[in-house]
Write an enzyme that holds these catalytic residues in place. Structure first.
Site: not given
Ligand code: HSE
Length: 446
Positions: A21, A50, A52, A117, A146, A199, A202, A217, A318
């Site tokens: 993102v 910033a 890691r 979230k 999203g 992708g 999580e 959410k 996405g």
């Molecule tokens: N893992 C989350 C999903 C990504 O599949 O909706 C968006 O919050």
């Protein structure tokens, strides 16, 4: 305008995180710089990021090829937040560990745009208070749905309404898996692997498939809609991991799709209002708009007392859809109006919501594994009848006598508690093998 006056008037941005993102955000800020400067009246400049792992971020920045200076990456998040030329902080690293950096930004009067979230669901109320105390704002459109502007719609577009109910498909991974199982007959494991490759999932996909991500959410959206503080752990939450292809095929045969839904319903509770919240896989009538929401798409239907039902659909996960939500928030904060609105936002007030599951009626799909023997169905029907449960359909396929066959019934409206009590009695009958599957049915009667 000279270069030096442009830079002195620029709004400086600092970003935490440069993953999928974050890179999308950097790309949008670069590609659309002139458009955004015109929309805000001043240029937006990404001053520092910033991360890691600085080397990894520099390599990703080089691959993006949008002219990002390798020196703009730092591992010192606090120093980045404290820079005088950073006026706003974008947090796209995710996770509860971001609480410190977000609080640090807010206490320095710097507004935060976040997609986090989990952090908002766990500590939104306290962070909102900190922001208000320091004349800063938190913008969080990217935390839910999203690229779909559901937070903005709920807070501002529907501000005239009392929200009666919300029903949402809020997890793209689960919706992707259920669509792949329904439309392509793919196995659950193969569909999950595909969602991970694309992708959507999580880092820990159990957050998706357990329903937890959708519950977080829902907690955010319901706290906004109802002005109450919601403990995400109190939301009854069932994921999709117990669903199999047979359930999905039976649903299709009966004219339904199975969707993981996040549901909020307001109801009158004596002199006050109460809210029922839950996340669970449901049968959705194929004639309802939500059943047409496929793949990684998300949707939210909101029933406002004045608008009636409005539905918002789009990419729920996405890179660029989420980056769109983040950058739109940046523009709204930079324009000044969001900060003013945030000061009075219908967000956590400290009032806690009663989260109720049993009182609300619903229709249910029940799948039983029944021994195909004389009187078996009568025994089940007797329990249902004695529990006051009225059947609306029954389905049993041809089977050899004595075999265990799946039998499916759907009910008319019944209390969930009555349904659960009847199921416990049915599961103890000798003619029933194993556990029953019971899913809520959402159709035009609901
Ligand atoms: N893992 C989350 C999903 C990504 O599949 O909706 C968006 O919050």
């Amino acid at each position: 305008m000279s270069e030096s006056s442009t830079q002195s008037e620029a709004i400086g941005l600092g970003m935490i995180g440069f993953g999928t993102v974050g890179q999308g955000v950097a790309q949008l800020l670069h590609e659309q710089a002139a458009v955004y400067a015109a929309r805000v009246g001043r240029p937006l400049v990404l001053r520092q990021v910033a991360v890691r792992d600085v080397g990894k971020a520099q390599a990703a920045a080089a691959a993006l090829d949008i002219g990002l200076d390798p020196k703009m990456f730092t591992a010192d998040v606090d120093a980045m937040i404290d820079r005088d030329d950073v006026a706003m902080v974008i947090e796209v690293a995710g996770g509860l560990a971001m609480r410190g950096p977000v609080e640090r930004s807010l206490t320095r009067g710097k507004s935060v745009v976040t997609a986090n979230k989990s952090l908002l669901a766990a500590a939104g109320s306290s962070l909102f208070a900190t922001a208000r105390e320091h004349d800063a704002a938190i913008a969080f459109e990217a935390s839910c749905g999203g690229g779909i502007p559901i937070v903005t719609s709920l807070l501002f577009g529907l501000g005239a309404n009392r929200i009666e109910a919300m029903v949402g498909i809020l997890n793209g991974t689960c919706n992707y898996i259920l669509t792949a199982m329904t439309q392509r007959g793919q196995s659950y494991d193969a569909a999950l692997a595909e969602a991970q490759e694309k992708g959507f999932a999580e880092a820990d996909p159990t957050l998706d498939i357990s329903g937890r991500d959708a519950a977080e959410k829902l907690a955010i959206l319901a706290s906004l809609a109802y002005g109450i503080e919601i403990d995400v752990d109190s939301i009854p939450c069932e994921g999709i991991d117990r669903l199999d292809l047979e359930n999905i095929a039976l649903a299709a045969e009966m004219g339904y799709d199975i969707k993981l839904l996040a549901i909020a319903q307001r109801y009158e509770d004596g002199p006050g209002d109460a809210v029922s919240l839950r996340v669970e896989p449901c049968f959705v009538d194929q004639d309802m708009p939500l059943s047409d929401v496929h793949g990684s798409f998300n949707a939210l239907s909101v029933d406002g007392h004045a608008t009636g039902v409005t539905t918002y659909v789009g990419h729920g996960a996405g890179q660029m859809p989420t980056a769109s939500a983040v950058v739109s928030d940046v523009l709204n904060v930079a324009n000044g109006w969001y900060g003013q609105a945030f000061a009075r936002l219908g967000a956590p007030t400290g009032r806690t919501a009663p989260v109720v599951t049993d009182e609300l009626k619903g229709r249910f799909f029940v799948r039983l594994n029944m021994v195909d023997a004389p009187g078996a169905m009568a025994k089940v029907a007797t329990v249902l009848g004695e529990s006051g449960i009225n059947l609306s359909s029954i389905l049993q396929h041809e089977a050899a006598a004595g075999q265990v066959v799946p039998v499916v019934v759907t009910t008319h409206e019944v209390d969930r508690s009555a349904m659960d009590a009847a199921l416990a009695k049915i599961e103890s009958l000798r003619v029933i093998a194993g556990r029953a599957t019971c899913l809520r049915v959402l159709d035009f009667e609901d």
